[in-house]
Design an enzyme around this catalytic site. Structure first.
Site, PDB file in Angstrom:
ATOM      1  N   GLU A 188       0.791  -1.037  -0.008  1.00  0.00           N
ATOM      2  CA  GLU A 188       0.046   0.001   0.098  1.00  0.00           C
ATOM      3  C   GLU A 188       0.806   1.129  -0.024  1.00  0.00           C
ATOM      4  O   GLU A 188       1.826   1.475   0.774  1.00  0.00           O
ATOM      5  CB  GLU A 188      -0.978  -0.002   1.304  1.00  0.00           C
ATOM      6  CG  GLU A 188      -2.078   1.323   1.173  1.00  0.00           C
ATOM      7  CD  GLU A 188      -2.689   1.210   2.452  1.00  0.00           C
ATOM      8  OE1 GLU A 188      -3.823   0.857   2.453  1.00  0.00           O
ATOM      9  OE2 GLU A 188      -2.423   2.183   3.510  1.00  0.00           O
TER      10      GLU A 188
ATOM     11  N   LYS B 294     -20.351  -7.546   2.417  1.00  0.00           N
ATOM     12  CA  LYS B 294     -19.258  -7.152   1.300  1.00  0.00           C
ATOM     13  C   LYS B 294     -19.126  -8.213   0.380  1.00  0.00           C
ATOM     14  O   LYS B 294     -19.133  -7.757  -0.762  1.00  0.00           O
ATOM     15  CB  LYS B 294     -18.125  -6.614   1.820  1.00  0.00           C
ATOM     16  CG  LYS B 294     -18.260  -5.371   2.811  1.00  0.00           C
ATOM     17  CD  LYS B 294     -16.911  -5.076   3.489  1.00  0.00           C
ATOM     18  CE  LYS B 294     -17.012  -3.909   4.357  1.00  0.00           C
ATOM     19  NZ  LYS B 294     -15.552  -3.717   4.971  1.00  0.00           N
TER      20      LYS B 294
ATOM     21  N   GLY C 134     -14.779   4.866   4.474  1.00  0.00           N
ATOM     22  CA  GLY C 134     -13.680   6.142   4.628  1.00  0.00           C
ATOM     23  C   GLY C 134     -14.213   6.759   5.760  1.00  0.00           C
ATOM     24  O   GLY C 134     -15.072   6.603   6.583  1.00  0.00           O
ATOM     25  N   ASP C 135     -13.057   7.479   6.264  1.00  0.00           N
ATOM     26  CA  ASP C 135     -13.375   8.576   7.493  1.00  0.00           C
ATOM     27  C   ASP C 135     -14.286   9.772   7.053  1.00  0.00           C
ATOM     28  O   ASP C 135     -14.056  10.471   6.269  1.00  0.00           O
ATOM     29  CB  ASP C 135     -12.089   8.949   8.133  1.00  0.00           C
ATOM     30  CG  ASP C 135     -11.288   7.771   8.667  1.00  0.00           C
ATOM     31  OD1 ASP C 135     -11.848   6.903   8.935  1.00  0.00           O
ATOM     32  OD2 ASP C 135      -9.986   7.968   8.491  1.00  0.00           O
TER      33      ASP C 135
ATOM     34  N   LYS D 239       8.164   3.817   1.567  1.00  0.00           N
ATOM     35  CA  LYS D 239       9.364   3.534   2.227  1.00  0.00           C
ATOM     36  C   LYS D 239      10.008   2.326   1.441  1.00  0.00           C
ATOM     37  O   LYS D 239       9.767   1.311   2.120  1.00  0.00           O
ATOM     38  CB  LYS D 239       9.365   3.255   3.746  1.00  0.00           C
ATOM     39  CG  LYS D 239       9.024   4.549   4.427  1.00  0.00           C
ATOM     40  CD  LYS D 239       9.328   4.333   5.781  1.00  0.00           C
ATOM     41  CE  LYS D 239       8.983   5.375   6.780  1.00  0.00           C
ATOM     42  NZ  LYS D 239       8.884   5.173   8.305  1.00  0.00           N
TER      43      LYS D 239
ATOM     44  N   HIS E 164      -7.832   2.965  -4.026  1.00  0.00           N
ATOM     45  CA  HIS E 164      -8.887   3.201  -2.957  1.00  0.00           C
ATOM     46  C   HIS E 164      -9.984   4.043  -3.398  1.00  0.00           C
ATOM     47  O   HIS E 164      -9.667   5.276  -4.085  1.00  0.00           O
ATOM     48  CB  HIS E 164      -8.263   3.628  -1.716  1.00  0.00           C
ATOM     49  CG  HIS E 164      -7.208   2.487  -1.345  1.00  0.00           C
ATOM     50  ND1 HIS E 164      -7.189   2.741   0.203  1.00  0.00           N
ATOM     51  CD2 HIS E 164      -6.601   1.699  -1.722  1.00  0.00           C
ATOM     52  CE1 HIS E 164      -6.221   1.814   0.488  1.00  0.00           C
ATOM     53  NE2 HIS E 164      -5.981   1.188  -0.630  1.00  0.00           N
TER      54      HIS E 164
END
Length: 285
Positions: A15, A165, A106-107, A272, A75
């Site tokens: 991700e 889902k 989502g938030d 990273k 996403h």
């Protein structure tokens, strides 16, 4: 397609997140180049709250899909989105040859009023999945929670929602991060009994600094096992030692999963590539 890939071998995926500033795209593409050299099966690209960075998500996903030749999973969140805006995003994904999305509630955006929240088009991710399945050609992935979503009343209710889902069209799941494999094994057993039959990717986040813990726990609700808390207590104030110890913890966690038949690993790479490369070289050497 990703679904065929799950049938034949283990999978490795990452991700990543898009840059916050337009001027940071060059460095973001360099990060994607480095991650691409690790030969993941797919890379998922996160989305801002309420779709606030949808354009950046699509641009990074397009680079992964069309320049690197790696399947991109974009996403998509629905909490602040109208049906029309979701269809617009889906059309833009199709234009960029992107056929997979991770559908999330989502938030709630900070500037979203109670009235707007109550009037939203989609209450839950499965509502969005059903809409996308009926109105687009997208292949849909869903999120799942080994220690249950922090808003769920119980693990049972969370598993019921996971099953909804799947019924709504989720073709595979990516799990929320976790640090205790015993929770994951228990989760897999319960999910199987609930009728979950599609592949589930185990989400692993390396903890390379003590500062990650507060944010990570707040966002994920994941518990911290004693082994990890002891590691942080020992190395937390030693930057490089903490980094090495956190990577080693993630490696040991993944190896244990693989030894117990969990072959689909999703690393929260956090943009990273060096850290991610160290993990990948250790688990697949």
């Amino acid at each position: 397609m990703l679904q065929n890939m799950f049938e034949h071998k283990h999978t490795l995926s990452f991700e990543v997140f898009p840059p916050k500033k337009d001027g940071d795209f060059v460095s973001a593409f360099q990060v994607m180049d480095a991650l691409g050299k690790l030969s993941p099966d797919f890379i998922s690209v996160t989305y801002g709250a309420g779709g606030s960075r949808a354009g950046k998500t699509i641009e990074i996903a397009s680079y992964i899909q069309n320049t690197l030749g790696i399947d991109a999973v974009a996403h998509m969140t629905c909490v602040g989105s109208r049906k029309e805006s979701l269809l617009e995003v889906a059309a833009r994904l199709k234009e960029q040859n992107i056929s997979h999305c991770l559908a999330l509630r989502g938030d709630r955006p900070r500037d979203m009023s109670d009235e707007q929240f109550a009037a939203r088009d989609f209450a839950h991710a499965d509502d969005m999945m059903r809409f996308l399945k009926e109105n687009t050609d997208l292949h849909i992935a869903g999120a799942c929670y080994p220690e249950k979503h922090f808003e769920s009343f119980s693990m049972e209710s969370d598993l019921n929602h996971m099953k909804r889902k799947q019924d709504a069209g989720a073709e595979f799941f990516i799990s929320q991060l976790f640090f205790d494999n015993d929770y994951y094994y228990s989760f897999l057993e319960k999910a199987g009994k609930k009728g979950i039959t599609v592949p589930i990717c185990a989400g692993i986040m390396p903890i390379t600094s003590a500062g990650q813990i507060g944010t990570t726990i707040t966002l994920s609700g994941s518990s911290i096992p004693r082994a990890l808390s002891n590691l942080i207590a020992t190395y937390g104030d030693k930057k490089e030692d903490m980094r090495k110890a956190g990577i080693d913890y993630a490696i040991r966690q993944i190896r244990d999963l693989q030894e117990n038949g969990v072959n689909d690993i999703h690393i929260y790479a956090m943009n990273k590539p060096k850290m991610t490369a160290e993990i990948v070289s250790a688990i697949y050497r």
